[in-house]
Design a protein around this motif. Structure first.
Motif, PDB file in Angstrom:
ATOM      1  N   ILE A  46       0.805  -1.217  -0.116  1.00 31.20           N
ATOM      2  CA  ILE A  46       0.100   0.200   0.202  1.00 31.20           C
ATOM      3  C   ILE A  46       0.823   1.305  -0.026  1.00 31.20           C
ATOM      4  O   ILE A  46       1.603   1.394   0.973  1.00 31.20           O
TER       5      ILE A  46
ATOM      6  N   PRO B 263      -7.203   7.133  -1.232  1.00 33.21           N
ATOM      7  CA  PRO B 263      -8.063   6.212  -2.012  1.00 33.21           C
ATOM      8  C   PRO B 263      -9.311   6.902  -2.797  1.00 33.21           C
ATOM      9  O   PRO B 263      -9.905   7.556  -2.323  1.00 33.21           O
TER      10      PRO B 263
ATOM     11  N   ARG C  98     -11.299   0.394  -7.070  1.00 35.92           N
ATOM     12  CA  ARG C  98     -10.822   1.494  -6.119  1.00 35.92           C
ATOM     13  C   ARG C  98      -9.192   1.602  -6.446  1.00 35.92           C
ATOM     14  O   ARG C  98      -8.632   0.421  -6.738  1.00 35.92           O
ATOM     15  N   TYR C  99      -8.634   2.703  -6.287  1.00 35.44           N
ATOM     16  CA  TYR C  99      -7.152   3.025  -6.329  1.00 35.44           C
ATOM     17  C   TYR C  99      -6.521   3.840  -5.334  1.00 35.44           C
ATOM     18  O   TYR C  99      -7.522   4.650  -4.702  1.00 35.44           O
ATOM     19  N   TYR C 100      -5.498   3.891  -5.173  1.00 40.91           N
ATOM     20  CA  TYR C 100      -4.790   4.756  -4.383  1.00 40.91           C
ATOM     21  C   TYR C 100      -4.136   5.917  -5.743  1.00 40.91           C
ATOM     22  O   TYR C 100      -3.728   5.760  -6.436  1.00 40.91           O
TER      23      TYR C 100
ATOM     24  N   TRP D 230      -3.698   0.235  -8.135  1.00 38.57           N
ATOM     25  CA  TRP D 230      -4.820  -0.298  -7.680  1.00 38.57           C
ATOM     26  C   TRP D 230      -4.794  -0.770  -6.280  1.00 38.57           C
ATOM     27  O   TRP D 230      -4.105  -1.490  -5.898  1.00 38.57           O
ATOM     28  N   ILE D 231      -6.075  -0.682  -5.486  1.00 42.01           N
ATOM     29  CA  ILE D 231      -5.947  -0.968  -4.154  1.00 42.01           C
ATOM     30  C   ILE D 231      -6.045  -2.726  -4.064  1.00 42.01           C
ATOM     31  O   ILE D 231      -5.251  -3.317  -3.315  1.00 42.01           O
TER      32      ILE D 231
END
Length: 147
Positions: free
Chosen positions: A28, A40, A52-54, A73-74
């Motif tokens: 992460i 996020p 979802r992504y960071y 991508w999370i």
């Protein structure tokens, strides 16, 4: 960028978040190369809807696209985290066993030292007690002879 679609969120990074110098960010991502935190977000692209992504907070705020700021991508980040834990777990278990062995040995040595000290103290007390009894008996015998 705040939840908005971007070219970056529509493309797959193959599990890696890249930094300006080309290094791979495993797990992460906490901070971008620019020093800002990651946030996020959710993709609204046709290719990756609701995925979802960071993203670097600066890049998200400025709605940058195809830039060098963090994007990951999370789900891929979480898989990296699990893989890292799977790798670290046996090593940590071995370290724990070594520490336990060391602690057990130190504890055993201390207990043995305390027992030896207690045994020595007990011997001294017994000698003092015996000498005291002999002294008392001697005094009693002297008293009896005087009478």
């Amino acid at each position: 960028m705040s939840g908005a679609s971007s070219n970056t969120s529509g493309a797959s990074t193959g599990g890696n978040a890249y930094r300006r110098w080309g290094g791979v960010v495993m797990g992460i991502p906490k901070k971008c190369w620019c020093g800002d935190e990651t946030v996020p977000l959710m993709s609204k692209s046709d290719k990756n809807p609701y995925r979802r992504y960071y993203r670097c907070a600066t890049a998200a705020r400025k709605k940058l696209e195809n830039d060098n700021h963090i994007f990951k991508w999370i789900d891929e980040a979480l898989i990296n985290e699990v893989e890292t834990l799977e790798f670290k777990t046996p090593r940590l278990e071995q370290e724990l066993r070594e520490i336990q062995t060391k602690v057990d040995k130190e504890l055993c040595d201390k207990v043995q030292a305390l027992l030896a000290e207690g045994k020595g103290n007990m011997k001294r007390m017994m000698i003092v007690g015996i000498v005291g009894c002999v002294g008392v008996l001697g005094i009693m015998e002297l008293c009896i002879r005087k009478w």
